[in-house]
Design a protein around this motif. Structure first.
Motif, short mmCIF file in Angstrom:
data_model
loop_
_atom_site.label_atom_id
_atom_site.label_comp_id
_atom_site.label_asym_id
_atom_site.label_seq_id
_atom_site.Cartn_x
_atom_site.Cartn_y
_atom_site.Cartn_z
N ALA A 93 12.44 105.73 -32.35
CA ALA A 93 12.18 106.05 -30.94
C ALA A 93 11.59 104.86 -30.19
O ALA A 93 11.94 104.59 -29.05
CB ALA A 93 11.27 107.26 -30.82
N ALA A 94 10.70 104.12 -30.86
CA ALA A 94 10.05 102.98 -30.21
C ALA A 94 10.95 101.75 -30.15
O ALA A 94 10.80 100.91 -29.27
CB ALA A 94 8.76 102.62 -30.96
N GLY A 95 11.85 101.63 -31.11
CA GLY A 95 12.73 100.46 -31.16
C GLY A 95 12.10 99.25 -31.80
O GLY A 95 12.70 98.17 -31.82
N SER A 96 10.88 99.41 -32.33
CA SER A 96 10.20 98.29 -32.97
C SER A 96 9.02 98.81 -33.80
O SER A 96 8.64 99.97 -33.68
CB SER A 96 9.70 97.28 -31.93
OG SER A 96 8.72 97.88 -31.12
N ALA A 97 8.46 97.92 -34.59
CA ALA A 97 7.27 98.22 -35.39
C ALA A 97 6.70 96.90 -35.86
O ALA A 97 7.29 95.84 -35.67
CB ALA A 97 7.63 99.10 -36.58
N THR A 98 5.54 96.97 -36.47
CA THR A 98 4.93 95.81 -37.11
C THR A 98 4.76 96.14 -38.58
O THR A 98 4.40 97.27 -38.93
CB THR A 98 3.55 95.49 -36.48
OG1 THR A 98 3.73 95.28 -35.08
CG2 THR A 98 2.94 94.25 -37.10
N LEU A 99 5.01 95.16 -39.42
CA LEU A 99 4.87 95.35 -40.86
C LEU A 99 3.81 94.40 -41.38
O LEU A 99 3.86 93.19 -41.12
CB LEU A 99 6.21 95.06 -41.56
CG LEU A 99 6.21 95.09 -43.08
CD1 LEU A 99 5.96 96.50 -43.59
CD2 LEU A 99 7.52 94.55 -43.62
N ARG A 100 2.84 94.94 -42.08
CA ARG A 100 1.85 94.12 -42.80
C ARG A 100 2.40 93.99 -44.21
O ARG A 100 2.50 94.97 -44.94
CB ARG A 100 0.49 94.79 -42.78
CG ARG A 100 -0.58 94.01 -43.50
CD ARG A 100 -1.07 92.90 -42.61
NE ARG A 100 -2.17 92.21 -43.24
CZ ARG A 100 -2.59 91.04 -42.84
NH1 ARG A 100 -2.02 90.45 -41.82
NH2 ARG A 100 -3.57 90.44 -43.45
N PHE A 101 2.81 92.77 -44.59
CA PHE A 101 3.48 92.57 -45.87
C PHE A 101 3.06 91.24 -46.46
O PHE A 101 3.10 90.21 -45.77
CB PHE A 101 5.00 92.63 -45.66
CG PHE A 101 5.80 92.58 -46.92
CD1 PHE A 101 5.65 93.54 -47.90
CD2 PHE A 101 6.72 91.56 -47.13
CE1 PHE A 101 6.40 93.49 -49.06
CE2 PHE A 101 7.48 91.51 -48.28
CZ PHE A 101 7.32 92.47 -49.26
N ARG A 102 2.63 91.27 -47.68
CA ARG A 102 2.16 90.07 -48.39
C ARG A 102 1.11 89.30 -47.60
O ARG A 102 1.12 88.07 -47.51
CB ARG A 102 3.33 89.17 -48.74
CG ARG A 102 4.23 89.79 -49.78
CD ARG A 102 5.28 88.84 -50.26
NE ARG A 102 6.06 89.48 -51.32
CZ ARG A 102 7.07 88.91 -51.91
NH1 ARG A 102 7.44 87.70 -51.58
NH2 ARG A 102 7.72 89.55 -52.85
N GLY A 103 0.21 90.05 -46.98
CA GLY A 103 -0.91 89.46 -46.26
C GLY A 103 -0.60 88.95 -44.88
O GLY A 103 -1.46 88.36 -44.23
N ARG A 104 0.62 89.19 -44.39
CA ARG A 104 1.00 88.72 -43.05
C ARG A 104 1.57 89.84 -42.22
O ARG A 104 2.15 90.78 -42.75
CB ARG A 104 2.05 87.62 -43.16
CG ARG A 104 1.53 86.38 -43.81
CD ARG A 104 2.53 85.27 -43.73
NE ARG A 104 1.94 84.08 -44.33
CZ ARG A 104 2.61 83.04 -44.68
NH1 ARG A 104 3.92 83.00 -44.50
NH2 ARG A 104 2.01 82.00 -45.20
N ASP A 105 1.42 89.71 -40.90
CA ASP A 105 2.03 90.66 -39.98
C ASP A 105 3.40 90.14 -39.56
O ASP A 105 3.53 88.98 -39.19
CB ASP A 105 1.15 90.88 -38.74
CG ASP A 105 -0.11 91.66 -39.08
OD1 ASP A 105 -0.04 92.52 -39.97
OD2 ASP A 105 -1.14 91.41 -38.44
N VAL A 106 4.39 91.02 -39.62
CA VAL A 106 5.76 90.67 -39.27
C VAL A 106 6.21 91.62 -38.17
O VAL A 106 6.16 92.84 -38.34
CB VAL A 106 6.70 90.81 -40.49
CG1 VAL A 106 8.13 90.45 -40.12
CG2 VAL A 106 6.21 89.97 -41.66
#
Length: 143
Positions: A93-106
């Motif tokens: 619904a938002a069309g986006s997100a943020t991923l916290r992965f391996r200590g970094r935000d993507v």
């Protein structure tokens, strides 16, 4: 519903979900460990997807397993409970997100749901047998 599955009321009472989602007892038992480990630099598979509720606007952080893919331009997350998982619906619904992965935000954009067959084609060979059992996956572009 097939003849061997309990009615939704009994499934929910037994710790499952009345609508086919993950068993609530399993989620409650594993959530603290998943939240503590997901997204850490030394944790190669578990991440945290940050998204907002599609009607409430509430911010959520959901621990997920990132599936290694054959392309560095996408991120794929398996959906073992199907595409109607709340966090996946929120991201769509938002069309986006943020991923916290391996200590970094993507930053992630352009989410799309793919079926299990397409998910297998996008994943690295070692993960294909696992994805074979999943009804769907969500694929997002790295922004």
């Amino acid at each position: 519903m097939n003849e061997t599955s309990p009615p939704p009321e009994r499934a929910a009472a037994a710790g499952g979900s009345a609508h086919g989602g993950p068993p609530r007892r399993l989620v409650a038992a594993t959530a603290p460990v998943a939240k503590a480990l997901a997204g850490r630099r030394w944790m190669p598979v578990w991440g945290v997807v940050r998204h907002r509720g599609r009607t409430s606007g509430t911010a959520y952080e959901t621990p997920i397993a990132v599936v290694p893919t054959t392309s560095d331009t996408i991120v794929m997350i398996g959906l073992p409970w199907g595409a109607k998982t709340n966090w996946a619906r929120n991201v769509m619904a938002a069309g986006s997100a943020t991923l916290r992965f391996r200590g970094r935000d993507v930053a992630l954009s352009r989410p799309r749901i793919v079926d299990g067959t397409e998910a297998q084609q996008l994943s690295k060979a070692a993960f294909r047998p696992v994805l074979k059992r999943f009804p769907a996956a969500i694929v997002l572009d790295r922004a």
